[in-house]
Each structure stands twice: as structure tokens, then as C-alpha cells.
Design an enzyme around this catalytic site. Structure first.
Site, PDB file in Angstrom:
ATOM      1  N   CYS A   1      30.881  39.604  42.730  1.00 27.97           N
ATOM      2  CA  CYS A   1      31.467  38.361  42.836  1.00 27.97           C
ATOM      3  C   CYS A   1      30.843  37.511  44.074  1.00 27.97           C
ATOM      4  O   CYS A   1      30.625  36.345  43.978  1.00 27.97           O
ATOM      5  CB  CYS A   1      32.882  38.454  43.136  1.00 27.97           C
ATOM      6  SG  CYS A   1      33.237  39.590  44.583  1.00 27.97           S
TER       7      CYS A   1
ATOM      8  N   GLU B   1      41.781  36.811  44.080  1.00 29.61           N
ATOM      9  CA  GLU B   1      40.463  36.942  44.372  1.00 29.61           C
ATOM     10  C   GLU B   1      39.312  36.732  43.005  1.00 29.61           C
ATOM     11  O   GLU B   1      39.232  37.431  42.349  1.00 29.61           O
ATOM     12  CB  GLU B   1      40.124  38.533  44.922  1.00 29.61           C
ATOM     13  CG  GLU B   1      41.033  39.043  46.007  1.00 29.61           C
ATOM     14  CD  GLU B   1      40.336  38.371  47.422  1.00 29.61           C
ATOM     15  OE1 GLU B   1      39.457  37.530  47.305  1.00 29.61           O
ATOM     16  OE2 GLU B   1      40.903  38.521  48.379  1.00 29.61           O
TER      17      GLU B   1
END
Ligand code: NAD
Length: 475
Positions: free
Chosen positions: A251, A217
Site C-alpha cells: 500500500c 487503512e
């Protein structure tokens, strides 16, 4: 003759204990997993105030922000898993084509075994424990390595894990990159890493030594396109929230905006108002504002400042700024317009409270800017024209697309979450997370006696030849 000193890995004993346990867990029913998840839910809900304190000490987060971005996502992930586990674990029967006549087949979901979860600092509770939900739902054991930059949260996670789990099921190792490197030497069955693209590459190289599967991720620059048909007031508010929540250290935060020149000025004014009204107090955003956090450390504070200075040097106009305070790591939100495409701020993930705005006069200027950069984790489109939205969605490869909002896709329990290539791979959340930590094992059962496949056994005579010709032609 030289004798080689073999240094024992400090985590091998723990790993071996979990490995032994993971074998016995294979025989456990899904109900035992659900019970474990219910205990995990109590771990979160019974310790809310300790979680608030830790996140406030590490990132200056307010209680409500911690509830929204750290507690709630883990709680919903847990509830979703508790409610759906009985379905997720069921073997999935598959149809047999004619050539497999007589067989019955299904996909069974088996735990991978011992898993390593490495977490980042930006949502240190959510992004370390969220993956643990999927990991335990799938029947695995886990070693967690939270971030060294959020010491209070990492310590709390370790204490709570010790309180609520057996060490051979879940254990926490605190430490930095060296600790992670030691852990990565062990033959984990799966590694779930959340962090930067650069470290993701290191993790993947280490995983290759043991052929451990990986979920990465990672981050990147998430573009946000706004056309002249968009509802600018909504767009400004939603972008202000998605970008400046957690001081831009998210993010999936919009990284830069590409806007139709015709509506740029109006949008900038609405965005200025939205940022101050969401995060400020009495029209000002100061270090006293309880709704706005802090940059994680001075290194990142200076890195973001350098990006801003470079953009200004290359001609960007400052549309919003205020007094930042390096000592307190308080970085006032910054909006920049007229940003040069080749400035540093357009080359690396900003990961801070600075929003560069680039404008276009023709729609065909949009795609070259996005497509010349690595595939983003998220792509945001604000427009009321469905054909325009679909055209961009088809053209851009991204971890996710979110239309007329941002960041929201992260918390949808039924959507897979993850990147593509440079922004990562493998999916998380809900059933997709369960699958990431499971081996999808096909199980085929043949009937007794004559079967279709037996027509293909040697000797390869004319009968076999006729059969294969028939199959090639008709089946
Ligand atoms: P990071 O890569 O610096 O650190 C992440 C973890 O990796 C930490 O636990 C750290 O100790 C460990 N680590 C650091 N160096 C290592 C090494 N050499 N070997 C092994 N492990 C090492 O990332 P960060 O600064 O904590 O987080 C910010 C980045 O994470 C941003 O790029 C952001 O976009 C990304 N991110 C992605 C997601 C997502 O879900 N896709 C979520 C949050 C953050």
C-alpha cells in the site's frame, strides 16, 4: 398476508459471547492485558516456520522477506505495546482554566468493546495481526476476518488464534466478501478495515447503521519526487526496494516517479541496476529467483498487464522488462518513461511491479500532477534541498511524508500510520493504535459548595449578566 422469514446472523452468538466478555474485561487490570500480549508474542515467535510456509504458499515470499515484512512488524508492535502499556493506560490529567477553578479533570482510556478487524491479502499476517495488538492492548475483544485470497495464511491465523486465545476474546472467521457483509451487520464498537478504497466505502456505509467507529487503512497512488540535487544512487536503491518488495503489492509502495528531466536518464540506469541486483540472481530476474514473489492471482496479473499495455499504446517507453509468466503469476519488474498523465496507469493504484516515470522541466509542473489526484497514503521526496522538501511537504496533504527514503515510515513505532480522506482515516501503530481502539473518556470532578459555574445559574439577573460580561472580556 406474507410472513417475513428472519434469517439469523450466523455470527450473532459469537458476537454476544464476546460482548459479554468485553464487559467483564473492563474490570481487568492492564497487567492481565500485558500477559495476554506476551502470550501473543509467543504465538508469533514459536510458529515462525509455519508462518514462512503459509506466506510462501500464498505469495511465494522467501523466508527472509516474510521475516522482514510479516513477522518483524508484528513482533515490534507487540514488544512496543508490552513495554509501554503501563504508560498508555494511565489517565492523563488536564489543567483547569480559571473558569473551572476547583475542578480536577483527566482523560481516561476505556476499551471500546467488541471490534472487527478485516484484513487484506498483500501482507496478510502483518496487517491482520498488527491491529490486533493495539486492539488487545486497549482491552477489547476481536473478531478477525482475514483475506480469502491467502487461504494458507488465513487458516494458520485461525488455528493459532484457537490455540492461544479464548474464543470470547479473539476469534477468526474465514470467508469472502459475503462473510464480511454478514459480520458488518453486527453492532461492533469499532471496525478496523485494511483494504481498497472501494471496499472501504462499503464498510463505512455498513458501520453507519450502528454508528460503529471506523479506522480505514486504504490505498492510493503514492507519488515520489526526485530533484536534481538528490543522491540518485541511494534513491534508486531505496525506490527499487520499496517498489518491488512483495512484487509491488504494497500500500505504501512508490506508485509513480516525478523526476527532474536533467537527471532522469542517470536515475533510470541506476534503477535498472538496483532492481536486478536486489531481486535477481547472476544479473537476471527469472521465476527461479528466490528473492522475488508472485502476483496474488490471475485477475490482478491481467489488470496490471492491461495498465502497462495502455501506457505503451499512449506512447510510454519501456525502460526495463523481461519475460513474465502468467501461469506462474511471475510478473517481471517494468519501468516505463514518458508516461502520459492521462493514461490509466496514472489514474488507478498500480499495486504491482510497474514504475511509471514522468519528468518535469520546471518545478512548478510537480504540484498540479499530485494535487489533481486523491490525497495519497504516502508522499516521498528525494532531495538534498531542505527548502524544496518543506515546500512540497506543506503543499501536499498525505497520510505520511518520507524524505530520502520510502516505505520506512510504516514501521516506525512512534509515528502514527494511516491515510487521509481517500487513502483512509484513523491512525494505527503504537500508542496511536492503542488510541484508535480506546474511547478517550473525559472525567471531571467538581468540589463541594460554591463553584465558578454556580455564578451562571438562573435567575439570569444583573449579577449573572456582569459575570458573563467579565468572562467574555477577561477569561
Ligand atoms: P479488498 O478491499 O479487496 O479486500 C480487503 C478485505 O475486505 C478482504 O478481507 C475482503 O474479504 C474484504 N471485502 C471484500 N469485498 C468486501 C465487501 N463487499 N464487503 C465487505 N468486505 C469486503 O483489498 P485487498 O485487495 O485485499 O487489498 C489491496 C488494497 O488494500 C489496496 O488498495 C491497498 O492499497 C490496500 N491496502 C492498504 C493498506 C494500508 O495500511 N493503508 C495496507 C494494505 C493494503
Amino acid at each position: 398476508m406474507q410472513t417475513e422469514t428472519v434469517v439469523e446472523n450466523p455470527y450473532r452468538q459469537l458476537f454476544l459471547a464476546q460482548q459479554a466478555n468485553s464487559i467483564s474485561l473492563r474490570a481487568q487490570s492492564w497487567k492481565a492485558r500485558r500477559k495476554l500480549l506476551k502470550g501473543f508474542l509467543a504465538f508469533v515467535t514459536d510458529n515462525r516456520s509455519r508462518i514462512h510456509q503459509a506466506l510462501n504458499a500464498d505469495l511465494g515470499k522467501s523466508e527472509i522477506e516474510t521475516d522482514i515484512s510479516e513477522v518483524y512488524p508484528v513482533v515490534t508492535e507487540l514488544k512496543h505495546a508490552i513495554n509501554n502499556l503501563s504508560n498508555w493506560v494511565q489517565p492523563e490529567p488536564v489543567d483547569a482554566p480559571l473558569t473551572f477553578l476547583g475542578t480536577t479533570s483527566e482523560v481516561q482510556y476505556e476499551p471500546k468493546g467488541v471490534c472487527l478487524i478485516i484484513g487484506p491479502w498483500n501482507f496478510p499476517f502483518n496487517l491482520t495481526l498488527g491491529p490486533l495488538v493495539s486492539c488487545l492492548a486497549a482491552g477489547n475483544t476481536a473478531i478477525l476476518k482475514p483475506s480469502e485470497f491467502t487461504g494458507n495464511t488465513s487458516r494458520l491465523i485461525r488455528e493459532l488464534v484457537q490455540e492461544y486465545f479464548q474464543e470470547d476474546q479473539v476469534a477468526v472467521i474465514e470467508g469472502d466478501a459475503d462473510t464480511a457483509a454478514q459480520l458488518l451487520k453486527l453492532p461492533f464498537d469499532h471496525i478496523f478495515f485494511t483494504g481498497s478504497t472501494a471496499v472501504g466505502k462499503i464498510v463505512m456505509r455498513a458501520a453507519a447503521d450502528h454508528l460503529s467507529s471506523v479506522t480505514l487503512e486504504l490505498g492510493g497512488k503514492s507519488p515520489t519526487v526526485i530533484d536534481s540535487s538528490a543522491n540518485l544512487r541511494d534513491a534508486a536503491k531505496r525506490i527499487a526496494f520499496g517498489k518491488f518488495l512483495n512484487v509491488g503489492q504494497t500500500c505504501v509502495a512508490p506508485d509513480y516517479v516525478l523526476i527532474d528531466k536533467a537527471v532522469e536518464r542517470e536515475f533510470i540506469e541506476l534503477l535498472q541496476q538496483s532492481i536486478i541486483s536486489l531481486f535477481g540472481v547472476d544479473g537476471h530476474l527469472t521465476p527461479q529467483s528466490p528473492h522475488y514473489g508472485r502476483i496474488i492471482n490471475s485477475r490482478n496479473f491481467n489488470r496490471i498487464d492491461t495498465l502497462v499495455q495502455d501506457a505503451i499504446r499512449l506512447g510510454a517507453t519501456v525502460e526495463l522488462n523481461g519475460t513474465s509468466d502468467a501461469a506462474q503469476r511471475f510478473f517481471h519488474p517494468v519501468i516505463l518513461s514518458g508516461v502520459a498523465v492521462d493514461s490509466k496507469i496514472m489514474a488507478e493504484e498500480i499495486f504491482g511491479p510497474v514504475l511509471p516515470i514522468l519528468s518535469y522541466t520546471h518545478e512548478d509542473e510537480i504540484l498540479p500532477i499530485i494535487q489533481s489526484r486523491p490525497k495519497p497514503l504516502a508522499f516521498y521526496i528525494f532531495s538534498t534541498r531542505s527548502a524544496f522538501r518543506q515546500k512540497l511537504t506543506d503543499a501536499v496533504s498525505a497520510g505520511a511524508v518520507c524524505m530520502n527514503d520510502c516505505v520506512l515510515q510504516f514501521s516506525h513505532p512512534n509515528l502514527p500510520f494511516g491515510g487521509v480522506n481517500a487513502s483512509g482515516f484513523g491512525k494505527a501503530h503504537g500508542r496511536h493504535g492503542f488510541l484508535a481502539f480506546s474511547n478517550e473518556k473525559p472525567v471531571l470532578k467538581q468540589k463541594r459548595g460554591l463553584t465558578m459555574s454556580s455564578f451562571l445559574y438562573p435567575p439570569f439577573n444583573n449579577r449573572v449578566k456582569r459575570t458573563i460580561n467579565l468572562m467574555l472580556r477577561w477569561l
